[in-house]
Design an enzyme around this catalytic site. Structure first.
Site, PDB file in Angstrom:
ATOM      1  N   GLY A  35       0.709  -1.193   0.179  1.00 29.94           N
ATOM      2  CA  GLY A  35       0.021   0.004   0.199  1.00 29.94           C
ATOM      3  C   GLY A  35       0.848   1.304   0.218  1.00 29.94           C
ATOM      4  N   GLY A  37       0.317   5.651   0.768  1.00 40.11           N
ATOM      5  CA  GLY A  37      -0.462   6.929   1.086  1.00 40.11           C
ATOM      6  C   GLY A  37       0.474   8.176   0.850  1.00 40.11           C
ATOM      7  N   GLY A  40       3.379   7.797   3.899  1.00 40.51           N
ATOM      8  CA  GLY A  40       4.194   6.769   3.987  1.00 40.51           C
ATOM      9  C   GLY A  40       3.625   5.426   3.038  1.00 40.51           C
ATOM     10  CB  VAL A  42       1.667  -0.268   3.935  1.00 43.62           C
ATOM     11  CG1 VAL A  42       1.451  -1.457   5.087  1.00 43.62           C
ATOM     12  CG2 VAL A  42       0.731   0.932   4.695  1.00 43.62           C
ATOM     13  CE  LYS A  56       0.707   5.212   7.228  1.00 44.21           C
ATOM     14  NZ  LYS A  56      -0.406   5.716   8.016  1.00 44.21           N
ATOM     15  CG  ASP A 150      -8.263   9.994   6.806  1.00 42.91           C
ATOM     16  OD1 ASP A 150      -9.440  10.636   5.985  1.00 42.91           O
ATOM     17  OD2 ASP A 150      -7.368   9.516   6.243  1.00 42.91           O
TER      18      ASP A 150
END
Length: 674
Positions: A35, A37, A40, A42, A56, A150
């Site tokens: 992942g 974002g 950062g 993952v 992360k 969030d």
């Protein structure tokens, strides 16, 4: 252009392959990137004992940004205190040169974003069960004083793939942008969140709190049911964000009972939303009746949205007036305007600083609004005008034909009993003032009951109460008080120069309790309108006097204190006590000459501190820099233990539960030059 895109993609793949197998600290090795974002990436990591975990990792380009590093580090410290089956568990934190990583449980089933993308809308029974589990996790976090800020499908993970998911498989992740909050919603200094899921109060006023999580989860539930968020549609990401403030969520074809629950979650007023625990219970109550109902077809976003009855005219705080004016004028003027950038299609998390702006009087703002297109030329005005003409004609005809001899409704007789009630908004200290008034014609007096209520901290001391005459310019009434020590306010002593002011002394309100006192006031309101206006005028005059920025001094602290600043030296030598000063903030600013409290303490606590939180027992300090500070068992004395270039100390003072000092450094005696 295409070859450029291919080369970037190949470069990204090469970087991933280069990192796979590398060590992360002494206990982990990188696996695959799963992942990415705004802050950062993952990765899966393998621990030395063979476990597969997730890490992360802060992006290297952000490693030298102190604010982002603080956010990243705070994710770990927040999550360590959130040990719940519905929340992703943090196991470790790695600090290695410029690399920062948080190691947590690896949740293998993917995210709700994957489910919505692959499956589309879910059957209502499945959607409410998933949402109920999210609310369970939020209820636990809120009970620990933490808000997520969030919530969206990307941040809700599943322990198993969707087809195999069972009860208890939902995990809420990514508390990295959450802040520790108390019962009172705080005014943030930045806009953090995802536009499609932002609660209206965060967009319009920069406020965040547990109720904001309820709203965002309501948006998520809407998306699980409909396959799209309620305010997705044409326009920029700014358009999406603004609809949260100004538009009603479009109705979707679900059962009325489910829509009622969902609509309450999406209320523009945070106070009208349920708590996380209530929301979970409401959804579970509906679940049996929704079992077996098919999923909705994926709907398309409407071209237009219905405005709320009293929409916010501007998004204050999060954007500048120039941005708002240009954006608002663009559609009607046919001009292309670059709207404020909120992220990719409104679905990416953003962290945007809010500009400082001068708050102008409402009268000034209204005068500027009048310079825009005249109201009588707008379509809304023409429709209202036509409706008004039709209504007047109908009333006249009805009056003549149906009741030509019926008498007019007379005003309230002067001899009739009248009553009125009013509750002021809660003050920062946790004080709420309620007023109840009853006029008895036989006595020719109004009986006024004033109730003072406290939230989490005990409150005491002197209180100001203004009791005016019925009309402007009238002599202040001679009030007879019962239930307290009351005297006329003396401006020369209190610093508050206000007509018809009374000083109520000796009030002691227990935490979570209330105190009442009554007054007999020789005024005779003519009707209900006059009664309502009188009780409102007393409340408004009291508020205006206690929140006057020109007033100096420390009188009436429970009503006047707006905040507390935590001050420390810029540098402290280890090992030694850290001097902490709690500075009161009034409407006119910080009062450094009259501190609330100084630690390490010497002598009695100030009367102000005793008034707003019951004394030292209402003060607690906490380490804000990951073990560099030690706090004694009383929570009142802090000692610097470890050398660090940047540290903060957190504080709780009665109802003020989210206080934090400015960064300071901790050095050794050898490095201090002493």
């Amino acid at each position: 252009m295409a070859s450029g895109i291919r080369s970037i993609a190949l470069e990204s793949t090469d970087m991933q392959l280069a990192q796979t197998g590398q060590a992360l600290g002494a206990s982990y090795r990188f696996g695959e990137r799963v992942g990415s974002g705004a802050v950062g990436e993952v990765w899966t990591v393998t621990s030395t004992d063979g476990r597969t975990l997730a890490a992360k990792v802060l992006r290297p380009e952000h490693a030298d940004d102190p604010s982002l590093v603080e956010r990243f580090v705070r994710e770990r410290s927040v999550l360590l205190g959130l040990q719940d089956s519905g929340i992703v568990t943090v196991r470790d934190m790695v600090v290695e040169g410029e690399r920062l990583a948080i190691v947590m449980d690896y949740i293998a089933g993917g995210s709700l974003r994957d489910v919505v993308k692959d499956s589309g809308p879910l059957p209502p029974g499945d959607a409410v069960k998933v949402a109920a589990e999210i609310f369970d996790a939020l209820a636990f976090a809120h009970s620990r004083g933490v808000t997520h800020r969030d919530i969206k499908p990307d941040n809700v993970l599943l322990a198993r793939p969707w087809a195999e998911t069972e009860s208890g498989d939902v995990r809420v992740s990514d508390f990295g942008i959450s802040d520790v909050v108390g019962e009172k919603i705080r005014q943030t200094t930045g806009l953090i969140g995802t536009p499609q899921y932002m609660p209206p109060e965060l967009i319009s006023q920069g406020r965040s709190g547990p109720a904001g999580d309820i709203y965002s989860t309501g948006v998520l539930l809407y998306e699980l049911l409909a396959g799209r968020t309620p305010f997705a549609g044409p326009g920029t990401d700014f358009s999406v964000a603004y609809r949260h403030v100004s538009s009603r969520p479009p109705r979707i074809p679900v059962d009325d009972a489910l829509w009622d629950v969902l609509e309450r979650m999406l209320s523009k007023d945070p106070n009208q939303r349920p708590t996380a625990g209530e929301a979970a219970s409401n959804l579970r109550r509906l679940a049996p009746g929704l079992a077996g109902k098919p999923a909705l077809s994926r709907g398309t976003a409407p071209e237009e949205f219905d405005d709320v009855e009293r929409p916010a005219t501007v998004v204050r705080g999060a954007f500048t007036d120039d941005e708002l004016t240009a954006f608002a004028a663009a559609p009607s003027a046919g001009v292309d305007v670059v709207a404020p950038d909120l992220g990719q299609a409104g679905s990416a998390t953003i962290a945007r600083p809010m500009p400082r702006r001068e708050v102008r009087p409402q009268a000034e703002e209204r005068s500027e609004e009048k310079d825009a297109t005249p109201f009588w030329r707008t379509r809304k005005a023409l429709l209202l005008g036509a409706g008004a003409v039709f209504l007047i004609v109908a009333m006249v005809v009805g009056f003549i034909l149906l009741s030509p001899t019926s008498p007019q409704v007379a005003p309230t007789p002067p001899g009739q009993q009248l009553s009125a009630q009013l509750q002021d908004p809660a003050l920062p200290t946790g004080l709420t003032i309620s007023r109840s008034a009853t006029y008895e014609p036989s006595s020719g007096q109004v009986r006024l009951t004033v109730s003072y209520s406290a939230q989490k901290a005990p409150l005491s001391g002197e209180f100001l109460e203004v009791i005016p005459g019925l009309a402007d310019g009238e002599t202040c009434p001679a009030v007879t008080w019962d239930g307290g020590t009351v005297s006329r306010n003396q401006a020369s002593i209190s610093g508050l120069d206000v007509e018809c002011g009374w000083k109520v002394s000796g009030v002691e309100i227990p935490a979570g309790g209330s105190v009442q006192l009554t007054a007999k006031v020789p005024v005779q309101p003519a009707d209900q309108k006059a009664m309502d206006a009188w009780i409102r005028s007393g409340s408004a005059a009291t508020t205006a006097a206690t929140q006057n920025p020109a007033v100096k001094g420390t009188a009436f602290p429970v009503q006047r204190l707006k905040g507390v600043e935590v001050r420390t030296p810029a540098r402290v030598v280890t090992p030694s006590p850290l001097k902490i000063t709690l500075v009161p903030v009034w409407a006119g600013g910080a009062d450094e000459l009259n501190p609330l409290y100084v630690s390490p303490a010497a002598g009695k606590a100030s009367q102000m501190l005793a008034a707003v939180t019951g004394g030292e027992q209402g003060v607690r300090f906490a380490d804000g820099c990951g073990g560099a500070l030690a706090v004694d068992s009383s929570g009142l004395t802090v000692t610097a233990l470890q050398i660090t270039p940047q540290c903060t100390v957190r504080a709780s003072v009665g109802n003020f539960t989210e206080l934090k000092s400015a960064p300071f450094g901790i050095t050794s005696r050898e490095n201090s030059g002493e």
